[in-house]
Design a protein around this motif. Structure first.
Motif, short mmCIF file in Angstrom:
data_model
loop_
_atom_site.label_atom_id
_atom_site.label_comp_id
_atom_site.label_asym_id
_atom_site.label_seq_id
_atom_site.Cartn_x
_atom_site.Cartn_y
_atom_site.Cartn_z
N LEU A 27 0.83 -1.20 0.00
CA LEU A 27 0.00 0.00 0.00
C LEU A 27 0.86 1.26 0.00
O LEU A 27 0.60 2.22 -0.74
CB LEU A 27 -0.92 -0.02 1.22
CG LEU A 27 -1.98 1.07 1.32
CD1 LEU A 27 -2.87 1.09 0.09
CD2 LEU A 27 -2.82 0.87 2.58
N ASP A 28 1.93 1.25 0.79
CA ASP A 28 2.85 2.39 0.81
C ASP A 28 3.48 2.61 -0.57
O ASP A 28 3.57 3.74 -1.06
CB ASP A 28 3.96 2.17 1.84
CG ASP A 28 3.45 2.28 3.28
OD1 ASP A 28 2.37 2.85 3.48
OD2 ASP A 28 4.15 1.79 4.18
N ALA A 29 3.90 1.51 -1.20
CA ALA A 29 4.53 1.61 -2.52
C ALA A 29 3.53 2.09 -3.56
O ALA A 29 3.84 2.94 -4.41
CB ALA A 29 5.11 0.25 -2.92
N PHE A 30 2.31 1.56 -3.50
CA PHE A 30 1.29 1.93 -4.48
C PHE A 30 0.97 3.42 -4.38
O PHE A 30 0.87 4.11 -5.40
CB PHE A 30 0.03 1.10 -4.24
CG PHE A 30 -1.00 1.22 -5.33
CD1 PHE A 30 -0.94 0.43 -6.45
CD2 PHE A 30 -2.04 2.15 -5.22
CE1 PHE A 30 -1.90 0.53 -7.46
CE2 PHE A 30 -3.00 2.27 -6.21
CZ PHE A 30 -2.93 1.45 -7.33
N ARG A 31 0.83 3.90 -3.16
CA ARG A 31 0.51 5.32 -2.98
C ARG A 31 1.65 6.22 -3.42
O ARG A 31 1.43 7.38 -3.78
CB ARG A 31 0.17 5.57 -1.51
CG ARG A 31 -1.19 5.02 -1.12
CD ARG A 31 -1.47 5.18 0.35
NE ARG A 31 -2.87 4.90 0.68
CZ ARG A 31 -3.36 4.83 1.90
NH1 ARG A 31 -2.55 5.03 2.94
NH2 ARG A 31 -4.63 4.57 2.12
N ALA A 32 2.88 5.70 -3.40
CA ALA A 32 4.04 6.47 -3.85
C ALA A 32 4.27 6.34 -5.35
O ALA A 32 5.22 6.92 -5.87
CB ALA A 32 5.29 6.01 -3.09
N GLY A 33 3.41 5.59 -6.02
CA GLY A 33 3.54 5.42 -7.46
C GLY A 33 4.54 4.36 -7.88
O GLY A 33 4.86 4.24 -9.07
N ARG A 34 5.03 3.58 -6.93
CA ARG A 34 5.98 2.51 -7.23
C ARG A 34 5.20 1.21 -7.47
O ARG A 34 5.12 0.34 -6.62
CB ARG A 34 7.00 2.35 -6.10
CG ARG A 34 7.90 3.58 -5.94
CD ARG A 34 8.96 3.40 -4.86
NE ARG A 34 8.40 3.53 -3.51
CZ ARG A 34 8.23 2.53 -2.66
NH1 ARG A 34 8.57 1.29 -3.01
NH2 ARG A 34 7.72 2.75 -1.46
N ILE A 35 4.60 1.13 -8.64
CA ILE A 35 3.66 0.05 -8.92
C ILE A 35 4.35 -1.31 -8.94
O ILE A 35 3.78 -2.30 -8.45
CB ILE A 35 2.94 0.30 -10.26
CG1 ILE A 35 2.27 1.69 -10.25
CG2 ILE A 35 1.89 -0.78 -10.51
CD1 ILE A 35 1.33 1.93 -9.10
N ASP A 36 5.56 -1.40 -9.50
CA ASP A 36 6.26 -2.68 -9.52
C ASP A 36 6.54 -3.17 -8.11
O ASP A 36 6.39 -4.37 -7.81
CB ASP A 36 7.58 -2.57 -10.30
CG ASP A 36 7.36 -2.42 -11.80
OD1 ASP A 36 6.23 -2.70 -12.26
OD2 ASP A 36 8.31 -2.02 -12.50
N ASP A 37 6.94 -2.26 -7.22
CA ASP A 37 7.19 -2.65 -5.83
C ASP A 37 5.90 -3.06 -5.14
O ASP A 37 5.88 -4.01 -4.35
CB ASP A 37 7.83 -1.49 -5.06
CG ASP A 37 9.26 -1.19 -5.51
OD1 ASP A 37 9.87 -2.07 -6.15
OD2 ASP A 37 9.75 -0.09 -5.21
N ALA A 38 4.83 -2.34 -5.44
CA ALA A 38 3.54 -2.68 -4.85
C ALA A 38 3.10 -4.07 -5.31
O ALA A 38 2.64 -4.89 -4.50
CB ALA A 38 2.49 -1.64 -5.25
#
Length: 246
Positions: A27-38
């Motif tokens: 969720l943290d990664a997704f909100r930061a725009g790091r879709i691959d990490d999410a």
């Protein structure tokens, strides 16, 4: 009970904690725009969720997380399939809710005792009805995330808004984006009055919003066995509501 269990019947407390941790990372990664990490974090969480009951709502949440990543990456075909699987999983979780253990603290309340005196088992039925509404708020996240791919985006968003309001609150903050999207769709359809109503509803929530997200979940203590209500809340509160335009 709806408690997730391994094949040998043991409670999966460790898996509960790991699932929440990996979902929160995603969720943290997704909100930061790091879709691959999410996507990597949420795939890991989905693998952990295989230890849960087949109809556990956290499995539906994991399917929704992965669908959101496909949508964010612009892969409409994969997103459409993933959202369909997610919605089927949320539907399947209705059976899990019927087996949920009602929290003991609720059983000792005066309200429950009065209901028990008049209608044995009455409180449990009322509580399960509320749990079903909360589950619907989780399903709304999948409806919203895939609305841009639906035959009728407006119908999908209207259903999602109603489920969020019923399961959480009419003031629930994520409904602002839904109402604003509905305002645009209704304006495009030539329904100015309904569009204005949708904007007014969004503004009313913005004046005094109630937020239901990861901040609503306190951290699990080491070795703590979460109850079924915690499991349901984790599925709902850790699944973001994300809107995308066609």
């Amino acid at each position: 009970m709806g408690t997730g269990r391994t094949k040998d019947g043991n409670a999966v407390t460790g898996a509960d904690q790991r699932w929440e941790a990996r979902v929160s990372d995603g969720l943290d990664a997704f909100r930061a725009g790091r879709i691959d990490d999410a996507y990597a974090a949420w795939r890991s969480a989905a693998a952990i969720a295989r230890a849960f009951a087949a109809d556990d709502p956290r499995r539906a949440a994991s399917r929704t997380h992965l669908a959101l990543c496909h949508a964010a990456g612009g892969n409409d075909a994969a997103a459409r399939r993933a959202f369909r699987r997610a919605l089927r999983a949320w539907d399947a979780a209705d059976a899990w809710v019927t087996r949920m253990a009602v929290p003991q603290r609720a059983r000792s309340s005066g309200f429950h005792l009065r209901l028990q005196a008049k209608h044995p088992g009455g409180y449990d039925a009322v509580a399960r009805a509320e749990f079903t509404k909360l589950l619907g708020a989780g399903r709304a996240a999948a409806l919203t995330g895939g609305a841009h791919l639906a035959r009728s985006p407006a119908a999908a968003l209207e259903a999602a808004q109603a489920k969020r309001a019923a399961g959480l609150s009419w003031r629930e903050a994520d409904q602002v984006a839904i109402w604003r999207a509905l305002a645009v769709l209704r304006e495009e359809a030539g329904d100015g009055a309904s569009a204005r109503d949708a904007r007014h509803r969004a503004e009313a929530i913005e004046r005094d919003p109630v937020r239901f997200g990861p901040e609503r979940l306190g951290p699990l203590a080491e070795g703590e066995a979460p109850g079924d209500l915690r499991r349901l809340e984790a599925a709902v509160y850790l699944t973001p509501v994300v809107l995308r335009r066609r």
